[in-house]
Motif scaffolding. Sequence first.
Motif, PDB file in Angstrom:
ATOM      1  N   GLY A 122     -38.264  39.443 -28.089  1.00  9.81           N
ATOM      2  CA  GLY A 122     -38.690  40.838 -28.587  1.00  9.81           C
ATOM      3  C   GLY A 122     -38.360  41.840 -27.554  1.00  9.81           C
ATOM      4  O   GLY A 122     -38.117  43.037 -28.116  1.00  9.81           O
ATOM      5  N   SER A 123     -38.876  41.822 -26.284  1.00  9.32           N
ATOM      6  CA  SER A 123     -38.510  42.949 -25.413  1.00  9.32           C
ATOM      7  C   SER A 123     -36.977  43.147 -25.325  1.00  9.32           C
ATOM      8  O   SER A 123     -36.468  44.370 -25.253  1.00  9.32           O
ATOM      9  N   LEU A 124     -36.404  42.052 -25.064  1.00 14.06           N
ATOM     10  CA  LEU A 124     -34.752  42.311 -25.224  1.00 14.06           C
ATOM     11  C   LEU A 124     -34.217  43.017 -26.562  1.00 14.06           C
ATOM     12  O   LEU A 124     -33.179  44.057 -26.298  1.00 14.06           O
ATOM     13  N   SER A 125     -34.900  42.707 -27.404  1.00 15.31           N
ATOM     14  CA  SER A 125     -33.917  43.272 -28.828  1.00 15.31           C
ATOM     15  C   SER A 125     -34.530  44.835 -28.942  1.00 15.31           C
ATOM     16  O   SER A 125     -33.793  45.719 -29.190  1.00 15.31           O
ATOM     17  N   ILE A 126     -35.887  45.219 -28.323  1.00 15.27           N
ATOM     18  CA  ILE A 126     -36.330  46.744 -28.209  1.00 15.27           C
ATOM     19  C   ILE A 126     -35.330  47.397 -27.151  1.00 15.27           C
ATOM     20  O   ILE A 126     -34.974  48.566 -27.541  1.00 15.27           O
ATOM     21  N   VAL A 127     -35.221  46.731 -26.051  1.00 16.79           N
ATOM     22  CA  VAL A 127     -34.273  47.512 -24.999  1.00 16.79           C
ATOM     23  C   VAL A 127     -32.835  47.508 -25.700  1.00 16.79           C
ATOM     24  O   VAL A 127     -32.207  48.591 -25.373  1.00 16.79           O
ATOM     25  N   SER A 133     -31.345  50.419 -27.977  1.00 12.98           N
ATOM     26  CA  SER A 133     -30.863  51.587 -27.523  1.00 12.98           C
ATOM     27  C   SER A 133     -29.388  51.586 -27.178  1.00 12.98           C
ATOM     28  O   SER A 133     -28.832  52.358 -27.246  1.00 12.98           O
ATOM     29  N   VAL A 134     -28.971  50.546 -26.715  1.00 14.08           N
ATOM     30  CA  VAL A 134     -27.580  50.227 -26.370  1.00 14.08           C
ATOM     31  C   VAL A 134     -26.805  50.215 -27.712  1.00 14.08           C
ATOM     32  O   VAL A 134     -25.624  50.709 -27.970  1.00 14.08           O
ATOM     33  N   SER A 135     -27.225  49.585 -28.588  1.00 14.38           N
ATOM     34  CA  SER A 135     -26.833  49.295 -30.014  1.00 14.38           C
ATOM     35  C   SER A 135     -26.645  50.674 -30.597  1.00 14.38           C
ATOM     36  O   SER A 135     -25.479  51.106 -31.215  1.00 14.38           O
ATOM     37  N   LEU A 136     -27.653  51.537 -30.341  1.00 18.48           N
ATOM     38  CA  LEU A 136     -27.757  53.068 -31.148  1.00 18.48           C
ATOM     39  C   LEU A 136     -26.604  53.903 -30.432  1.00 18.48           C
ATOM     40  O   LEU A 136     -25.943  54.769 -31.121  1.00 18.48           O
ATOM     41  N   CYS A 137     -26.486  53.740 -29.183  1.00 13.87           N
ATOM     42  CA  CYS A 137     -25.807  54.528 -28.366  1.00 13.87           C
ATOM     43  C   CYS A 137     -24.173  54.118 -28.780  1.00 13.87           C
ATOM     44  O   CYS A 137     -23.363  55.060 -28.605  1.00 13.87           O
ATOM     45  N   GLY A 180     -23.584  52.758 -31.518  1.00 11.77           N
ATOM     46  CA  GLY A 180     -23.074  53.039 -33.006  1.00 11.77           C
ATOM     47  C   GLY A 180     -22.756  54.507 -33.218  1.00 11.77           C
ATOM     48  O   GLY A 180     -22.172  54.833 -34.321  1.00 11.77           O
ATOM     49  N   LEU A 181     -23.059  55.457 -32.386  1.00 14.63           N
ATOM     50  CA  LEU A 181     -22.722  56.645 -32.382  1.00 14.63           C
ATOM     51  C   LEU A 181     -21.159  57.172 -32.377  1.00 14.63           C
ATOM     52  O   LEU A 181     -20.665  57.965 -33.135  1.00 14.63           O
ATOM     53  N   ARG A 182     -20.421  56.070 -31.977  1.00 12.97           N
ATOM     54  CA  ARG A 182     -18.896  56.093 -31.826  1.00 12.97           C
ATOM     55  C   ARG A 182     -18.502  55.984 -33.564  1.00 12.97           C
ATOM     56  O   ARG A 182     -17.392  56.588 -33.758  1.00 12.97           O
ATOM     57  N   PHE A 183     -18.976  55.360 -34.398  1.00 12.81           N
ATOM     58  CA  PHE A 183     -18.886  55.278 -35.581  1.00 12.81           C
ATOM     59  C   PHE A 183     -19.614  56.100 -36.781  1.00 12.81           C
ATOM     60  O   PHE A 183     -19.742  55.728 -37.881  1.00 12.81           O
ATOM     61  N   TRP A 184     -20.125  57.087 -36.198  1.00 11.33           N
ATOM     62  CA  TRP A 184     -21.143  58.139 -36.855  1.00 11.33           C
ATOM     63  C   TRP A 184     -20.230  58.677 -38.090  1.00 11.33           C
ATOM     64  O   TRP A 184     -20.759  58.799 -39.178  1.00 11.33           O
ATOM     65  N   ASP A 185     -18.765  59.000 -37.801  1.00 11.31           N
ATOM     66  CA  ASP A 185     -18.096  59.561 -38.993  1.00 11.31           C
ATOM     67  C   ASP A 185     -17.542  58.784 -39.833  1.00 11.31           C
ATOM     68  O   ASP A 185     -16.656  58.740 -40.645  1.00 11.31           O
ATOM     69  N   GLY A 186     -17.576  57.337 -39.560  1.00 14.88           N
ATOM     70  CA  GLY A 186     -16.781  56.348 -40.315  1.00 14.88           C
ATOM     71  C   GLY A 186     -16.143  55.553 -39.472  1.00 14.88           C
ATOM     72  O   GLY A 186     -15.974  55.681 -38.365  1.00 14.88           O
ATOM     73  N   ILE A 187     -15.974  54.190 -40.012  1.00  9.17           N
ATOM     74  CA  ILE A 187     -15.009  53.300 -39.311  1.00  9.17           C
ATOM     75  C   ILE A 187     -13.603  53.760 -39.239  1.00  9.17           C
ATOM     76  O   ILE A 187     -12.991  53.742 -40.519  1.00  9.17           O
ATOM     77  N   PRO A 188     -12.870  53.964 -38.279  1.00  8.38           N
ATOM     78  CA  PRO A 188     -11.516  54.122 -38.343  1.00  8.38           C
ATOM     79  C   PRO A 188     -10.766  53.114 -38.785  1.00  8.38           C
ATOM     80  O   PRO A 188     -11.042  51.803 -38.829  1.00  8.38           O
ATOM     81  N   GLU A 189      -9.369  53.411 -39.269  1.00  6.29           N
ATOM     82  CA  GLU A 189      -8.591  52.478 -39.686  1.00  6.29           C
ATOM     83  C   GLU A 189      -8.282  51.365 -38.825  1.00  6.29           C
ATOM     84  O   GLU A 189      -7.802  50.221 -38.963  1.00  6.29           O
ATOM     85  N   SER A 190      -7.796  51.792 -37.755  1.00  6.18           N
ATOM     86  CA  SER A 190      -7.495  50.815 -36.511  1.00  6.18           C
ATOM     87  C   SER A 190      -8.332  51.048 -35.479  1.00  6.18           C
ATOM     88  O   SER A 190      -8.808  52.181 -35.209  1.00  6.18           O
ATOM     89  N   ILE A 248     -22.756  46.197 -30.266  1.00  2.00           N
ATOM     90  CA  ILE A 248     -23.634  46.265 -31.186  1.00  2.00           C
ATOM     91  C   ILE A 248     -24.046  44.732 -31.642  1.00  2.00           C
ATOM     92  O   ILE A 248     -25.226  44.478 -32.242  1.00  2.00           O
ATOM     93  N   ALA A 249     -23.030  43.918 -31.754  1.00  2.00           N
ATOM     94  CA  ALA A 249     -23.104  42.530 -32.237  1.00  2.00           C
ATOM     95  C   ALA A 249     -24.362  41.870 -31.708  1.00  2.00           C
ATOM     96  O   ALA A 249     -25.003  41.005 -32.625  1.00  2.00           O
ATOM     97  N   PRO A 250     -24.814  41.705 -30.480  1.00  2.00           N
ATOM     98  CA  PRO A 250     -25.705  41.035 -30.239  1.00  2.00           C
ATOM     99  C   PRO A 250     -27.214  41.253 -30.714  1.00  2.00           C
ATOM    100  O   PRO A 250     -28.232  40.493 -30.684  1.00  2.00           O
ATOM    101  N   GLU A 251     -27.326  42.639 -31.024  1.00  2.00           N
ATOM    102  CA  GLU A 251     -28.539  42.894 -31.348  1.00  2.00           C
ATOM    103  C   GLU A 251     -29.245  42.156 -32.831  1.00  2.00           C
ATOM    104  O   GLU A 251     -30.429  41.717 -32.510  1.00  2.00           O
ATOM    105  N   PRO A 252     -28.748  41.705 -33.712  1.00  2.00           N
ATOM    106  CA  PRO A 252     -29.177  40.887 -35.130  1.00  2.00           C
ATOM    107  C   PRO A 252     -29.430  39.555 -34.362  1.00  2.00           C
ATOM    108  O   PRO A 252     -30.716  39.035 -34.659  1.00  2.00           O
TER     109      PRO A 252
END
Length: 87
Positions: free
Chosen positions: A28-33, A36-40, A42-52, A64-68
């Motif tokens: 639970g603590s690890l997922s909360i910490v 913040s890493v996942s959100l940072c 995820g900012l790379r994909f704010w405008d959408g997912i690039p084609e390549s 991002i993948a380990p969060e779920p």
Amino acid sequence: MKSSIQIVQGGGWITHQTFGRPRARFFGSLSIVWLSVSLCAGLRFWDGIPESLDYLEWLCVALIAPEPVFVVLAIGFLLTERPRPTA
């Protein structure tokens, strides 16, 4: 410092035990910490997912993948782990 042992009238003592679920608390603590890493990342994909995807986007996906997984483990251990006495 407050003691967890109390002396009762007539001799003897009463001890208080606390119980917890350490694995559930850890994930639970690890997922909360990690949120913040996942959100940072995820900012790379704010405008959408690039084609390549280049190296940086793949790194962000890997961050991002380990969060779920952490969230599922925290909920799973919360439901299945038996409470244990803590020191």
